[in-house]
Scaffold this motif. Structure first.
Motif, PDB file in Angstrom:
ATOM      1  N   ARG A  64      89.369  66.109  21.612  1.00  8.32           N
ATOM      2  CA  ARG A  64      88.678  64.782  21.507  1.00  8.32           C
ATOM      3  C   ARG A  64      89.206  63.971  20.218  1.00  8.32           C
ATOM      4  O   ARG A  64      89.029  62.662  20.228  1.00  8.32           O
ATOM      5  N   ASP A  65      89.537  64.791  19.206  1.00  6.50           N
ATOM      6  CA  ASP A  65      89.874  64.048  17.997  1.00  6.50           C
ATOM      7  C   ASP A  65      91.618  64.106  18.053  1.00  6.50           C
ATOM      8  O   ASP A  65      92.145  64.800  17.677  1.00  6.50           O
ATOM      9  N   VAL A  66      91.814  62.793  18.642  1.00  5.79           N
ATOM     10  CA  VAL A  66      93.105  62.574  19.022  1.00  5.79           C
ATOM     11  C   VAL A  66      93.869  62.113  17.411  1.00  5.79           C
ATOM     12  O   VAL A  66      95.110  61.934  17.324  1.00  5.79           O
ATOM     13  N   SER A  67      92.921  61.598  16.390  1.00  4.75           N
ATOM     14  CA  SER A  67      93.685  61.556  15.186  1.00  4.75           C
ATOM     15  C   SER A  67      94.263  62.887  14.360  1.00  4.75           C
ATOM     16  O   SER A  67      95.085  62.581  13.677  1.00  4.75           O
ATOM     17  N   LEU A  68      93.942  63.920  15.248  1.00 11.47           N
ATOM     18  CA  LEU A  68      94.686  65.172  14.708  1.00 11.47           C
ATOM     19  C   LEU A  68      95.775  65.618  15.263  1.00 11.47           C
ATOM     20  O   LEU A  68      96.459  66.788  15.136  1.00 11.47           O
ATOM     21  N   ILE A  69      96.224  64.812  16.557  1.00  8.61           N
ATOM     22  CA  ILE A  69      97.227  65.478  17.233  1.00  8.61           C
ATOM     23  C   ILE A  69      98.562  65.564  16.594  1.00  8.61           C
ATOM     24  O   ILE A  69      99.083  66.698  16.870  1.00  8.61           O
ATOM     25  N   TRP A  70      99.020  64.763  15.681  1.00  8.81           N
ATOM     26  CA  TRP A  70     100.548  65.255  15.321  1.00  8.81           C
ATOM     27  C   TRP A  70     100.382  66.384  14.093  1.00  8.81           C
ATOM     28  O   TRP A  70     101.163  67.338  14.161  1.00  8.81           O
ATOM     29  N   GLU A  71      99.242  66.388  13.528  1.00 11.49           N
ATOM     30  CA  GLU A  71      99.021  67.474  12.679  1.00 11.49           C
ATOM     31  C   GLU A  71      98.950  68.820  13.337  1.00 11.49           C
ATOM     32  O   GLU A  71      99.439  69.928  13.025  1.00 11.49           O
ATOM     33  N   LYS A  72      98.124  69.080  14.567  1.00 10.27           N
ATOM     34  CA  LYS A  72      98.011  70.045  15.196  1.00 10.27           C
ATOM     35  C   LYS A  72      99.258  70.416  15.996  1.00 10.27           C
ATOM     36  O   LYS A  72      99.376  71.734  16.076  1.00 10.27           O
ATOM     37  N   ILE A  73      99.873  69.398  16.409  1.00 10.74           N
ATOM     38  CA  ILE A  73     101.358  69.791  17.037  1.00 10.74           C
ATOM     39  C   ILE A  73     102.304  70.487  16.124  1.00 10.74           C
ATOM     40  O   ILE A  73     102.720  71.334  16.357  1.00 10.74           O
ATOM     41  N   ASN A  74     102.238  70.171  14.756  1.00 14.46           N
ATOM     42  CA  ASN A  74     103.072  70.504  13.819  1.00 14.46           C
ATOM     43  C   ASN A  74     102.416  71.919  13.139  1.00 14.46           C
ATOM     44  O   ASN A  74     103.303  72.990  12.993  1.00 14.46           O
TER      45      ASN A  74
END
Length: 248
Positions: A64-74
């Motif tokens: 639900r925290d879409v602000s972290l998507i790039w961080e979590k993908i990396n």
């Protein structure tokens, strides 16, 4: 018939139990590197301990925290050896509808379901596809919806969110196939999982197959759609319900 997976390094959301856990195990058995994520890190670490596989890693994240998507993908890419070529977009939540009276859903329940089942997964799908394209990776995105997305008598948040998710997966898949990014998914029926509260019911009334489905059966279908045996599939949402609606 032998087939080869199109993925080797995969992020699995909602991988701490049920379908996500079963798909993660199936991918590991095929030699993949897998990163499972979810809200409960302790649950994820128990899965890692249970599987005892060095190719499995875990990462705490609420989709639900879409602000972290790039961080979590990396982060997941780093845990899997430097890159990802697969996503199992599986995270989901089910809220009991007060004795099947969905008009009694609270605003908080509604938001929790839609943010988990639609908003988070759709932003993740889009950004993961962008990640693949930016890195010139021909990859695979596999999405887990629900047989309830076929129920057009939509009354509650779960049915509505899963219907919208399935339809958006279909439309998004057509946009990226020419980039070598394959998107498909599955609509499971009633599966033995902590997600739902069907398990205590009469399985003969659940589907034509006459029993509750296992997460491992759904995982087998998932592997097919992530393999080169399904190269002609684009935006397909496979019904894997044991004849759920046929039983009524």
């Amino acid at each position: 018939m032998e087939f080869k997976l199109r993925v080797s390094r995969v992020l699995v959301t909602g991988g701490g139990s049920g379908i996500g856990k079963a798909i993660a195990k199936a991918l590991l058995d095929e030699g993949c590197y897998v990163c499972i994520c979810g809200r409960n890190l302790e649950k994820l670490e128990k899965v890692k301990e249970e599987f005892g596989n060095d190719r499995l890693s875990c990462m705490q994240w609420d989709v639900r925290d879409v602000s972290l998507i790039w961080e979590k993908i990396n982060e997941a890419a780093s845990l899997c050896g430097g890159y990802l070529d697969g996503l199992v977009n599986n995270a989901g939540v089910y809220v009991s509808h007060h004795n099947w009276k969905p008009w009694n859903e609270t605003e908080e329940e509604w938001d929790a379901v839609w943010d988990t089942n639609l908003k988070g997964p759709m932003f993740l799908l889009r950004k993961f596809a962008t990640y693949l394209n930016n890195n010139h990776i021909k990859g695979n995105i596999f999405c887990v919806s629900s047989i309830e997305s076929r129920n057009y008598n939509i009354q509650g948040s779960y049915q509505g969110s899963k219907y919208a998710f399935s339809e958006m997966v279909r439309s998004h898949a057509k946009k990226v196939l020419n980039l070598g990014i394959v998107i498909n998914g599955i609509c499971p029926g009633i599966v033995a999982s902590s997600l739902n509260d069907y398990n205590a019911g009469d399985p003969t009334k659940s589907c034509a197959l006459g029993r509750i489905l296992s997460p491992e059966e759904i995982a087998a279908c998932a592997l097919f759609l992530m393999s080169d045996a399904a190269t002609i599939c684009c935006g397909e949402m496979l019904d894997a319900s044991g004849g759920f609606y046929a039983a009524f």
